[in-house]
Design a protein around this motif. Structure first.
Motif, PDB file in Angstrom:
ATOM      1  N   ALA A 395      84.007 115.781 -28.463  1.00  0.00           N
ATOM      2  CA  ALA A 395      85.040 115.852 -27.426  1.00  0.00           C
ATOM      3  C   ALA A 395      85.070 117.224 -26.757  1.00  0.00           C
ATOM      4  CB  ALA A 395      86.406 115.518 -28.013  1.00  0.00           C
ATOM      5  N   SER A 396      85.063 118.293 -27.553  1.00  0.00           N
ATOM      6  CA  SER A 396      85.098 119.639 -26.964  1.00  0.00           C
ATOM      7  C   SER A 396      83.791 119.955 -26.257  1.00  0.00           C
ATOM      8  CB  SER A 396      85.413 120.681 -28.033  1.00  0.00           C
ATOM      9  OG  SER A 396      84.440 120.648 -29.056  1.00  0.00           O
ATOM     10  N   TYR A 397      82.677 119.490 -26.811  1.00  0.00           N
ATOM     11  CA  TYR A 397      81.376 119.750 -26.191  1.00  0.00           C
ATOM     12  C   TYR A 397      81.277 119.073 -24.828  1.00  0.00           C
ATOM     13  CZ  TYR A 397      76.278 119.916 -25.646  1.00  0.00           C
ATOM     14  OH  TYR A 397      75.001 120.125 -25.171  1.00  0.00           O
ATOM     15  N   LEU A 398      81.770 117.856 -24.720  1.00  0.00           N
ATOM     16  CA  LEU A 398      81.658 117.106 -23.470  1.00  0.00           C
ATOM     17  C   LEU A 398      82.582 117.639 -22.371  1.00  0.00           C
ATOM     18  CD1 LEU A 398      81.317 113.500 -24.913  1.00  0.00           C
ATOM     19  CD2 LEU A 398      79.548 114.862 -23.808  1.00  0.00           C
ATOM     20  N   LYS A 399      83.564 118.447 -22.757  1.00  0.00           N
ATOM     21  CA  LYS A 399      84.403 119.074 -21.729  1.00  0.00           C
ATOM     22  C   LYS A 399      83.568 119.992 -20.846  1.00  0.00           C
ATOM     23  CE  LYS A 399      88.738 119.051 -24.374  1.00  0.00           C
ATOM     24  NZ  LYS A 399      89.721 119.889 -25.107  1.00  0.00           N
ATOM     25  N   GLU A 404      82.842 125.017 -13.578  1.00  0.00           N
ATOM     26  CA  GLU A 404      83.097 125.687 -12.307  1.00  0.00           C
ATOM     27  C   GLU A 404      82.216 126.929 -12.185  1.00  0.00           C
ATOM     28  OE1 GLU A 404      84.962 124.576  -9.877  1.00  0.00           O
ATOM     29  OE2 GLU A 404      85.529 122.822 -11.076  1.00  0.00           O
ATOM     30  N   PRO A 405      81.807 127.294 -10.951  1.00  0.00           N
ATOM     31  CA  PRO A 405      80.971 128.492 -10.771  1.00  0.00           C
ATOM     32  C   PRO A 405      81.579 129.744 -11.391  1.00  0.00           C
ATOM     33  CG  PRO A 405      81.012 127.207  -8.745  1.00  0.00           C
ATOM     34  CD  PRO A 405      81.998 126.567  -9.675  1.00  0.00           C
ATOM     35  N   GLU A 406      82.907 129.898 -11.263  1.00  0.00           N
ATOM     36  CA  GLU A 406      83.558 131.102 -11.802  1.00  0.00           C
ATOM     37  C   GLU A 406      83.431 131.152 -13.335  1.00  0.00           C
ATOM     38  OE1 GLU A 406      84.976 128.934  -9.767  1.00  0.00           O
ATOM     39  OE2 GLU A 406      84.943 130.085  -7.885  1.00  0.00           O
ATOM     40  N   GLN A 407      83.550 129.963 -13.973  1.00  0.00           N
ATOM     41  CA  GLN A 407      83.399 129.908 -15.421  1.00  0.00           C
ATOM     42  C   GLN A 407      82.000 130.351 -15.844  1.00  0.00           C
ATOM     43  OE1 GLN A 407      84.931 125.599 -15.539  1.00  0.00           O
ATOM     44  NE2 GLN A 407      85.337 126.335 -17.606  1.00  0.00           N
ATOM     45  N   LEU A 408      81.003 129.851 -15.115  1.00  0.00           N
ATOM     46  CA  LEU A 408      79.620 130.182 -15.447  1.00  0.00           C
ATOM     47  C   LEU A 408      79.364 131.672 -15.265  1.00  0.00           C
ATOM     48  CD1 LEU A 408      76.778 129.318 -16.228  1.00  0.00           C
ATOM     49  CD2 LEU A 408      76.354 128.753 -13.818  1.00  0.00           C
ATOM     50  N   ILE A 409      79.824 132.228 -14.152  1.00  0.00           N
ATOM     51  CA  ILE A 409      79.590 133.648 -13.865  1.00  0.00           C
ATOM     52  C   ILE A 409      80.254 134.536 -14.912  1.00  0.00           C
ATOM     53  CG2 ILE A 409      80.190 135.492 -12.238  1.00  0.00           C
ATOM     54  CD1 ILE A 409      79.677 133.461  -9.968  1.00  0.00           C
ATOM     55  N   LYS A 410      81.488 134.184 -15.322  1.00  0.00           N
ATOM     56  CA  LYS A 410      82.199 134.995 -16.309  1.00  0.00           C
ATOM     57  C   LYS A 410      81.542 134.946 -17.690  1.00  0.00           C
ATOM     58  CE  LYS A 410      86.835 134.851 -14.260  1.00  0.00           C
ATOM     59  NZ  LYS A 410      88.228 134.365 -14.426  1.00  0.00           N
ATOM     60  N   SER A 411      80.801 133.875 -17.955  1.00  0.00           N
ATOM     61  CA  SER A 411      80.218 133.715 -19.291  1.00  0.00           C
ATOM     62  C   SER A 411      78.856 134.377 -19.437  1.00  0.00           C
ATOM     63  CB  SER A 411      80.084 132.222 -19.634  1.00  0.00           C
ATOM     64  OG  SER A 411      79.071 131.610 -18.840  1.00  0.00           O
ATOM     65  N   VAL A 412      78.300 134.917 -18.333  1.00  0.00           N
ATOM     66  CA  VAL A 412      76.953 135.495 -18.385  1.00  0.00           C
ATOM     67  C   VAL A 412      76.947 136.770 -19.230  1.00  0.00           C
ATOM     68  CG1 VAL A 412      75.115 136.578 -17.030  1.00  0.00           C
ATOM     69  CG2 VAL A 412      76.202 134.487 -16.207  1.00  0.00           C
ATOM     70  N   VAL A 413      75.941 136.865 -20.076  1.00  0.00           N
ATOM     71  CA  VAL A 413      75.732 138.047 -20.914  1.00  0.00           C
ATOM     72  C   VAL A 413      74.386 138.667 -20.528  1.00  0.00           C
ATOM     73  CG1 VAL A 413      75.375 138.907 -23.258  1.00  0.00           C
ATOM     74  CG2 VAL A 413      77.064 137.097 -22.823  1.00  0.00           C
ATOM     75  N   ILE A 414      74.385 139.980 -20.288  1.00  0.00           N
ATOM     76  CA  ILE A 414      73.152 140.683 -19.910  1.00  0.00           C
ATOM     77  C   ILE A 414      72.685 141.519 -21.096  1.00  0.00           C
ATOM     78  CG2 ILE A 414      72.101 142.331 -18.316  1.00  0.00           C
ATOM     79  CD1 ILE A 414      74.265 141.586 -16.285  1.00  0.00           C
ATOM     80  N   PHE A 428      69.395 137.488 -18.593  1.00  0.00           N
ATOM     81  CA  PHE A 428      70.689 136.933 -18.219  1.00  0.00           C
ATOM     82  C   PHE A 428      70.850 135.599 -18.950  1.00  0.00           C
ATOM     83  CE2 PHE A 428      69.112 139.611 -14.913  1.00  0.00           C
ATOM     84  CZ  PHE A 428      70.211 140.317 -14.432  1.00  0.00           C
ATOM     85  N   SER A 429      71.833 135.512 -19.822  1.00  0.00           N
ATOM     86  CA  SER A 429      72.043 134.284 -20.585  1.00  0.00           C
ATOM     87  C   SER A 429      73.526 133.938 -20.606  1.00  0.00           C
ATOM     88  CB  SER A 429      71.522 134.434 -22.016  1.00  0.00           C
ATOM     89  OG  SER A 429      72.226 135.475 -22.684  1.00  0.00           O
ATOM     90  N   HIS A 430      73.829 132.724 -21.033  1.00  0.00           N
ATOM     91  CA  HIS A 430      75.223 132.311 -21.196  1.00  0.00           C
ATOM     92  C   HIS A 430      75.305 131.293 -22.328  1.00  0.00           C
ATOM     93  CE1 HIS A 430      73.562 129.278 -18.411  1.00  0.00           C
ATOM     94  NE2 HIS A 430      74.384 128.440 -19.002  1.00  0.00           N
ATOM     95  N   PRO A 431      76.468 131.170 -22.968  1.00  0.00           N
ATOM     96  CA  PRO A 431      76.597 130.200 -24.053  1.00  0.00           C
ATOM     97  C   PRO A 431      76.238 128.803 -23.554  1.00  0.00           C
ATOM     98  CG  PRO A 431      78.503 131.643 -24.000  1.00  0.00           C
ATOM     99  CD  PRO A 431      77.727 131.925 -22.749  1.00  0.00           C
ATOM    100  N   PRO A 432      75.423 128.043 -24.312  1.00  0.00           N
ATOM    101  CA  PRO A 432      75.009 126.719 -23.845  1.00  0.00           C
ATOM    102  C   PRO A 432      76.189 125.761 -23.733  1.00  0.00           C
ATOM    103  CG  PRO A 432      74.367 127.067 -26.135  1.00  0.00           C
ATOM    104  CD  PRO A 432      74.861 128.373 -25.632  1.00  0.00           C
ATOM    105  N   THR A 433      76.156 124.928 -22.717  1.00  0.00           N
ATOM    106  CA  THR A 433      77.193 123.923 -22.503  1.00  0.00           C
ATOM    107  C   THR A 433      76.532 122.564 -22.305  1.00  0.00           C
ATOM    108  OG1 THR A 433      77.208 124.078 -20.088  1.00  0.00           O
ATOM    109  CG2 THR A 433      78.598 125.643 -21.301  1.00  0.00           C
TER     110      THR A 433
END
Length: 610
Positions: A395-399, A404-414, A428-433
């Motif tokens: 359930a949490s994974y499928l959320k 949103e673009p803003e969510q993706l940008i904020k989650s980026v780790v360099i 440039f990576s981000h937690p997998p969704t």
């Protein structure tokens, strides 16, 4: 037996789950610990009797390991990391015995595909997540005994492969460390005789024994900082919250009822401590220490008694056992000091009450099934399973399907690496969704401009550096910029540019299994998906039953008509009977430009003083 006690173990139980080095403040403590360790090694060397030496090494080594764990845990930086509810499994079953039965009856065995003619690997598949704290909350043991082959030969299990055994052997696999339960059948190699694997006797049935101890009940307490120093009681169980600091809780429990007769000689830790922060999410554990000061003093006293001996004797071993039983009888409390990755707001304490217990011992005879991930056949194999297991993370994974673009940008780790000056990297990576799963093949025409700058005398960006084309490379697919410092006219200090990211537009639909569209068919607990109509690169399917919970997918098999040919259909097997199917399909791919200015790390000067 392969004892699986995730909540306790014999003697000292140390759960050190942290990684990384020591902080500067650790150095005096570590130095003292290293001195003690060196002194202990010298003491061991002076002991001539091997049995006594082994006993001293076991207990003394455990005490030193405990001290090392305590130092690391108490000085570990508090960084928030979330985990899962360790008792989520229990919430799906009417009682603890039903959960035990599900564990036992949900176990089956797969034959893994092997390219070797002299090895055949077997993979026991467990109904609950492997290698996790929530794997299975009850004490359980599993012992493999033998395998029956197609020539009716029964090969006994042996704990290690023997180089001198000329026959067929069944032993733990050494090839796959990520699946420690895997087994390997080893066929003898006869020089000069070629024998294809298909000509070897094939495994038909794996035999073993399983034991599960289910507590009569699980008693739950919810505590906060207001409960520090107080004792809460429910029936025969009392819980005292000794302390609760920022990220660590110290708890003591006692059950005034004696252990059930059938488990009195079994080491049991009935205490499960979980924590939540202000968001209500469960924090992951950094580690725990389950011995209080009285217990440590007792173990140190036993170690001192050992060191007075010149040789081990059965009488001395019995004396130590008697002393331990007497100590445990006088100190029936269970203590635990648990460290969490994050700031604790609430404690959820669960006590497994073993004053009544259901001990299930069962002989298991499991047919060996061959279900490779890819099959050259139109024939669909059945995988009948009599148990229901839910996927609590779905359930949490499928959320993450709607991102949103803003969510993706904020989650980026360099992250950066300059270990190799000729191949320095900026990643440039981000937690997998879940959204990432449906991105598919990313376009090759994406532009990812980047400009490197040197640094002026004020530490600011100076003019852009003029570089040859081969000085750097940008891979938008992996999100990695690689640059060769040897081709730069001067050391770069900044990188400025834009890295393309992508978000999939995903449509979700809920389908009744009684009215599935063309291309989807339910056969028992298996969903058959036509790959022409619902290709795997753009579609995902999740199943629910009448409870509304997501069913755990056991495995998926892709069928084709020829090797390396296109898939005709995929088959998804579930623990349970699906009544609803959720479909997720990618309808579009949307670029997201991630603009960046990165202050570059410098290559360390190996001639500089440390």
């Amino acid at each position: 037996m392969d004892l699986r006690f995730p909540l306790g173990c014999l003697g000292l139980s140390i759960a050190l789950l942290i990684t990384g080095g020591c902080s500067p403040d650790d150095k005096p403590k570590q130095a003292s610990l290293e001195d003690r360790n060196a002194a202990f090694e010298k003491t061991l060397d002076s002991i001539k009797d091997q049995q006594l030496k082994d006993a001293v090494a076991d207990l003394g080594g455990s005490l030193l390991l405990l001290e090392r764990a305590r130092i690391k845990l108490q000085d570990k930086p508090v960084e928030t990391e979330y985990g899962n509810d360790d008792l989520a499994l229990l919430k799906h079953y009417p009682d603890s015995q039903a959960l035990s039965d599900t564990y036992i009856n949900g176990l089956f065995v797969l034959r893994k595909n092997s390219s070797s003619d002299y090895l055949t690997d077997l993979e026991p598949v467990f109904p609950f997540p492997a290698n996790s704290n929530a794997e299975f909350p009850f004490p359980h043991a599993l012992e493999w005994q033998s395998v029956t082959l197609s020539n009716k030969q029964e090969v006994p299990f042996q704990p290690e492969w023997s180089e001198t055994d000329p026959g067929i052997q069944l032993s733990p696999s050494s090839a796959n460390l990520s699946n420690p339960d895997d087994l390997t059948i080893t066929y003898p190699y006869v020089d000069g005789i070629e024998t294809a694997n298909a000509q070897q006797p094939q495994p038909l049935m794996l035999h073993g024994k399983v034991e599960v101890i289910a507590p009569g009940q699980v008693v739950n307490f919810n505590l906060t900082r207001d409960d520090v120093g107080k004792t809460r009681t429910d029936g025969t169980i009392s819980v005292t919250l000794l302390s609760l600091d920022k990220n660590v809780a110290e708890v003591d429990i006692i059950n005034s009822a004696p252990l059930a007769a059938e488990v009195r000689d079994t080491a049991l830790n009935p205490l499960i401590i979980q924590a939540r922060d202000h968001t209500g999410q469960f924090l992951s554990r950094a580690g725990s220490i389950n011995e209080n000061a009285e217990q440590l003093a007792f173990y140190q006293q036993q170690l001192a008694e050992m060191l007075k001996q010149t040789a081990w004797s059965d009488a001395f071993g019995q004396q130590l056992d008697d002393e331990q039983k007497a100590f445990e009888a006088e100190h029936p409390h269970h203590y635990s000091k648990v460290y969490f990755n994050g700031t604790v707001e609430n404690l959820d304490i669960s006590v497994l009450d073993f004053s009544t217990a259901n001990v299930t011992r069962k002989t298991i005879d499991l047919p060996v099934r061959k279900l490779d991930k890819t099959v050259v056949s139109k024939d669909i194999q059945t995988l009948p399973l009599s148990v229901v297991v839910y996927d609590d993370q779905a359930a949490s994974y499928l959320k993450g399907s709607a991102l949103e673009p803003e969510q993706l940008i904020k989650s980026v780790v360099i992250s950066q690496s300059v270990e190799d000056a000729s191949a320095a990297t900026i990643e440039f990576s981000h937690p997998p969704t879940f959204n990432d799963e449906l991105l598919g093949v990313l376009p090759d025409t994406s532009e990812a401009p980047v400009t490197f700058f040197a640094e002026d005398e004020h530490g600011q960006r100076s003019e852009p550096l003029e570089l040859p084309v081969e000085a750097f490379d940008v891979d938008p697919h992996t999100g990695v910029i690689t640059y060769d410092l040897n081709l730069f006219p001067e050391t770069p200090a900044y990188a400025v540019g834009s890295m393309p990211l992508f978000i999939a537009s995903i449509d979700k639909h809920t389908l009744n299994t009684a009215q599935l569209p063309k291309g989807l068919e339910l056969k028992g607990n298996a969903l058959v998906v036509d790959q022409k109509l619902f290709p795997a690169d753009t579609w995902r399917f999740y199943a629910k039953d009448d409870t509304g919970n997501y069913l755990k997918e056991v495995l998926a098999v892709s069928h084709s008509t020829e090797a390396d040919g296109p898939a005709l259909f995929d088959v998804h097997y579930f623990y349970g009977q699906p009544t609803r199917i959720e479909s997720y399909s990618r309808t579009d791919l949307n670029p997201v430009e991630y603009g960046f200015e990165v202050k570059l790390v410098k290559v360390p000067d190996i001639t500089a003083p440390h």
